[in-house]
Every structure is written in structure tokens, then in C-alpha cells.
Design a protein around this motif. Structure first.
Motif, PDB file in Angstrom:
ATOM      1  N   CYS A   1     -56.668-107.432 -47.585  1.00 51.01           N
ATOM      2  CA  CYS A   1     -55.417-107.978 -47.075  1.00 51.01           C
ATOM      3  C   CYS A   1     -54.290-107.800 -48.076  1.00 51.01           C
ATOM      4  O   CYS A   1     -53.588-108.759 -48.419  1.00 51.01           O
ATOM      5  CB  CYS A   1     -55.584-109.465 -46.772  1.00 51.01           C
ATOM      6  N   GLU A   2     -54.104-106.615 -48.582  1.00 50.78           N
ATOM      7  CA  GLU A   2     -53.086-106.390 -49.596  1.00 50.78           C
ATOM      8  C   GLU A   2     -52.726-104.912 -49.655  1.00 50.78           C
ATOM      9  O   GLU A   2     -53.488-104.063 -49.192  1.00 50.78           O
ATOM     10  CB  GLU A   2     -53.595-106.845 -50.962  1.00 50.78           C
TER      11      GLU A   2
ATOM     12  N   ARG B   1     -52.542-111.218 -55.027  1.00 46.91           N
ATOM     13  CA  ARG B   1     -53.625-111.206 -54.050  1.00 46.91           C
ATOM     14  C   ARG B   1     -53.723-112.539 -53.327  1.00 46.91           C
ATOM     15  O   ARG B   1     -54.153-112.610 -52.177  1.00 46.91           O
ATOM     16  CB  ARG B   1     -54.938-110.842 -54.747  1.00 46.91           C
TER      17      ARG B   1
ATOM     18  N   CYS C   1     -51.374-112.771 -50.145  1.00 46.92           N
ATOM     19  CA  CYS C   1     -51.898-112.035 -48.991  1.00 46.92           C
ATOM     20  C   CYS C   1     -53.141-112.710 -48.422  1.00 46.92           C
ATOM     21  O   CYS C   1     -53.285-112.843 -47.199  1.00 46.92           O
ATOM     22  CB  CYS C   1     -52.226-110.602 -49.400  1.00 46.92           C
TER      23      CYS C   1
ATOM     24  N   VAL D   1     -45.510-106.642 -51.301  1.00 42.05           N
ATOM     25  CA  VAL D   1     -45.881-107.955 -50.776  1.00 42.05           C
ATOM     26  C   VAL D   1     -44.634-108.763 -50.417  1.00 42.05           C
ATOM     27  O   VAL D   1     -44.529-109.327 -49.324  1.00 42.05           O
ATOM     28  CB  VAL D   1     -46.741-108.728 -51.803  1.00 42.05           C
TER      29      VAL D   1
ATOM     30  N   LEU E   1     -44.435-108.748 -46.506  1.00 42.27           N
ATOM     31  CA  LEU E   1     -45.011-109.966 -45.946  1.00 42.27           C
ATOM     32  C   LEU E   1     -44.028-111.126 -45.960  1.00 42.27           C
ATOM     33  O   LEU E   1     -44.118-112.037 -45.134  1.00 42.27           O
ATOM     34  CB  LEU E   1     -46.255-110.343 -46.751  1.00 42.27           C
TER      35      LEU E   1
ATOM     36  N   GLN F   1     -48.855-106.808 -40.283  1.00 42.43           N
ATOM     37  CA  GLN F   1     -48.698-106.245 -41.618  1.00 42.43           C
ATOM     38  C   GLN F   1     -50.046-106.159 -42.334  1.00 42.43           C
ATOM     39  O   GLN F   1     -50.370-105.154 -42.971  1.00 42.43           O
ATOM     40  CB  GLN F   1     -47.728-107.101 -42.438  1.00 42.43           C
ATOM     41  N   LEU F   2     -50.843-107.212 -42.226  1.00 45.02           N
ATOM     42  CA  LEU F   2     -52.154-107.214 -42.864  1.00 45.02           C
ATOM     43  C   LEU F   2     -53.052-106.127 -42.286  1.00 45.02           C
ATOM     44  O   LEU F   2     -53.785-105.453 -43.012  1.00 45.02           O
ATOM     45  CB  LEU F   2     -52.816-108.586 -42.689  1.00 45.02           C
TER      46      LEU F   2
ATOM     47  N   TRP G   1     -52.059-102.775 -43.720  1.00 45.73           N
ATOM     48  CA  TRP G   1     -52.546-102.614 -45.090  1.00 45.73           C
ATOM     49  C   TRP G   1     -54.047-102.340 -45.112  1.00 45.73           C
ATOM     50  O   TRP G   1     -54.527-101.502 -45.861  1.00 45.73           O
ATOM     51  CB  TRP G   1     -52.246-103.876 -45.897  1.00 45.73           C
TER      52      TRP G   1
END
Length: 224
Positions: free
Chosen positions: A61-62, A134, A137, A175, A179, A194-195, A198
Motif C-alpha cells: 500500500c505504498e 509507510r 499508507c 504519498v 494520498l 490510489q492504493l 500503487w
């Protein structure tokens, strides 16, 4: 014989007993991959004379381009010597994997499981809660928007080692810009999109074998 061939040859008994494992190159990975990757990478040394195994758990998730081994540790042989490809060395590795590592992997199936593990069982030299990049996210993906916003605020205001000049400007900007607006609005669907982008991009950078055991699934943030 290549390192990958050595791994396939010697780890086969382990695969027979644990059908939820997959060998991908130098990796021994637990399947399926649903936002969280759990694996052991086997790094050979001195022309494959001996090897160094490291276990790791990571989420996707990043936007970070590489695959960090932050949430894991090296597996040191508990009997004298280094891990070698002789029967005794391989048996010792299999014993330690089954006893010490696979139970950890099986206890971490979700993003919430990952947070619970790293918060209650600190890893050497690793303080999970200082990781704003991290953390922003990961908490957003879990649906904990309040914690994610706090981490994001640290990034925006330079209260993170990630913000040191010349260190990770691109990752921080990805990020904050990618995000941040959705987090500010509390737009859960936009956060999830968005996640997912990525996650797909990171998966595309890994060897193709990883994609075969990847199961794209909704993020918890999509279900408030």
C-alpha cells in the motif's frame, strides 16, 4: 546449478508438507498475496557455497519502488556454522522455518494482523511507529483515517526522517500528493483507487511469478 535451482532442489520436502508455499526465484513465498507479502529470500554467498536466509513481511500500500525487508529478520543457524546446501544444513533451515517463521506468516493474513504483529513484537532495530511514510499508507488502507492523517501531517511538516534532504523526496511527495487530498476529504473510494494503483505498479516490478499468486481484493478502507 543456479541459486534458484539449488533452492528448488533442496526445499522440495518443505513444499510437499506446506502446499501454501511457492518458490519464485530466490524467494519462498506464502500464497496467496492479498495486500500482504510474506516470504523468505535466500541469498547465496561465496559462489553458492553457503546461503543467508531472511524472512520478511511487507504490504503493497505504498509508492516505494523497491521491496523493503523492514518487517523481518535474518535467520541465523542455531547449530554451529553457516547454512550450507548439504543435507544437514538444509534440514536445519527447514526445521527453523517450520518452527519459527511459518507460524508468524500464518498469523499475518490481513493488514490489521500486520499492524498487530509489529506493534506487539518489535523487531531488532525497528520502531514501527516512527515510520510515517509507510504508516500513512498502511493505516489509510486499514481504514484508520485518523492515524493516517497524523502520519501524513508529520510528512507535510517535515517531522520524519523520511523528510531529510536528499533522502526520499520522491517517495514523500508521492504519498503527500497522491494520498493527501483523498485523506483530507475522507474520500474512501479515492483512497482505495490510489492504493490499488500503487499495489498494481509494485507488483508489475516484481518477477512474474509473484503475479501468479496475487489476488487483488478490496481494501478495508472501502468498508467503513
Amino acid at each position: 546449478m543456479t541459486a534458484s535451482q539449488l533452492i528448488k532442489r533442496h526445499i522440495k520436502p518443505l513444499m510437499t508438507r506446506h502446499t501454501d508455499l511457492e518458490i519464485i526465484g530466490r524467494w519462498l513465498v506464502m500464497k496467496p498475496i492479498r495486500h500482504v507479502l510474506r516470504g523468505v529470500v535466500i541469498l547465496t554467498r561465496n559462489h553458492d557455497e553457503y546461503f543467508v536466509p531472511k524472512w520478511a513481511v511487507a504490504h503493497f500500500c505504498e509508492p516505494v519502488g523497491n521491496f523493503p525487508l523492514n518487517w523481518g529478520d535474518r535467520i541465523d543457524r542455531e547449530t554451529p556454522g553457516l547454512f550450507t546446501w548439504d543435507p544437514e544444513g538444509v534440514l536445519q533451515l527447514v526445521t527453523q522455518l517450520e518452527r519459527d517463521v511459518l507460524p508468524i506468516f500464518r498469523s499475518i493474513e490481513t493488514l490489521d494482523d500486520l499492524v498487530a504483529y509489529v506493534e506487539t513484537k518489535p523487531l531488532p532495530y525497528r520502531d514501527f511507529e516512527i515510520d510515517e511514510l509507510r504508516g500513512a499508507c498502511l493505516h489509510a488502507a486499514r481504514g484508520d483515517l485518523e492515524t493516517a492523517r497524523a502520519k501524513l501531517d508529520d510528512l507535510r511538516n517535515g517531522r520524519s526522517y523520511w523528510c531529510m534532504p536528499g533522502f526520499a523526496e520522491m517517495e514523500v511527495a508521492a504519498v503527500v500528493d497522491g494520498l493527501g487530498p483523498a485523506l483530507d476529504k475522507g474520500d474512501r473510494l479515492a483512497i482505495a483507487r490510489q492504493l490499488a494503483n500503487w499495489e498494481e505498479a509494485r507488483m508489475a516490478k516484481l518477477p512474474k511469478g509473484f503475479a501468479r499468486i496475487w489476488e487483488p481484493t478490496p481494501f478495508p478502507v472501502e468498508s467503513p
